[in-house]
Write an enzyme that holds these catalytic residues in place. Structure first.
Site, short mmCIF file in Angstrom:
data_model
loop_
_atom_site.label_atom_id
_atom_site.label_comp_id
_atom_site.label_asym_id
_atom_site.label_seq_id
_atom_site.Cartn_x
_atom_site.Cartn_y
_atom_site.Cartn_z
N ASP A 1 5.40 24.43 -0.33
CA ASP A 1 5.92 23.06 -0.35
C ASP A 1 6.41 22.78 1.06
O ASP A 1 7.52 23.15 1.43
CB ASP A 1 7.05 22.94 -1.37
CG ASP A 1 7.65 21.54 -1.39
OD1 ASP A 1 6.91 20.57 -1.22
OD2 ASP A 1 8.88 21.43 -1.57
N GLU B 1 1.06 21.58 -1.13
CA GLU B 1 1.27 20.23 -1.65
C GLU B 1 0.86 19.22 -0.58
O GLU B 1 1.15 19.40 0.60
CB GLU B 1 2.73 20.01 -2.05
CG GLU B 1 2.92 18.70 -2.78
CD GLU B 1 4.29 18.56 -3.40
OE1 GLU B 1 4.82 17.43 -3.37
OE2 GLU B 1 4.82 19.56 -3.92
N ASP C 1 13.18 23.91 -3.10
CA ASP C 1 11.99 24.17 -2.29
C ASP C 1 11.19 25.34 -2.86
O ASP C 1 9.96 25.29 -2.93
CB ASP C 1 12.38 24.46 -0.84
CG ASP C 1 13.20 23.34 -0.25
OD1 ASP C 1 12.67 22.23 -0.10
OD2 ASP C 1 14.40 23.56 0.04
#
Length: 170
Positions: free
Chosen positions: A10, A70, A143
């Site tokens: 991420d 992502e 996260d």
């Protein structure tokens, strides 16, 4: 049946979450997770370098077979979107330099894969990640949870990517 180690990422210019899972058939197992606190490095060029080095180290030490990232969330603030894109680029280069195939998923694809709906909250994502990976009681940062959700999404999606009639549909 052999394990497939997947690294989920991420990306962020201040914090980048990472999470490693092993997939054996339909079973998923948490291996490790963390976050790179790039904000400590100062200005953007130094933060991008720290992010690159941090993900390179994770890939080298844990030897994943595949990675998932992502996609950039496009916001109203063009500068924030550009900065996030640069962080994502640094992450992608680190993963490809480690010779990892990299898949990309939108936030709604990740949320759908983990929670069952694309507009799930961060709390719902974290709760489902902990349930899916049997991590109840383990403290995760947002996260880390988001990165693990990306890895879970990839584990659930990759079976379809191997089917010729479904390639290119993501």
């Amino acid at each position: 049946m052999s394990n497939l180690r997947i690294l989920g990422v991420d990306p962020g210019s201040r914090y980048t979450g990472w999470g490693l899972i092993d997939q054996e058939g339909s079973r998923l197992k948490w291996i490790a997770s963390g976050r790179i606190e790039a904000y400590r490095a100062g200005e953007l060029p130094a933060r991008l370098k720290m992010l690159f080095q941090g993900l390179s180290d994770v890939a080298q030490s844990h030897q994943p077979a595949e990675a998932a990232l992502e996609q950039v969330f496009v916001s109203v603030n063009a500068q924030s979107t550009l900065t996030l894109g640069q962080a994502r680029g640094a992450a992608m280069v680190a993963l490809t330099m480690a010779d990892l195939p990299v898949a990309e998923y939108s936030a709604s694809q990740v949320k759908s894969a983990v929670v069952g709906q694309g507009k799930a909250s961060k709390t719902q994502v974290m709760s489902m990640v902990q349930i899916i990976l049997n991590l109840q009681g383990k403290k995760l940062t947002e996260d880390e949870a988001d990165a693990l959700a990306v890895a879970i999404c990839h584990a659930n999606s990759r079976q379809f990517m191997d089917r010729p009639e479904l390639r290119g549909m993501r």
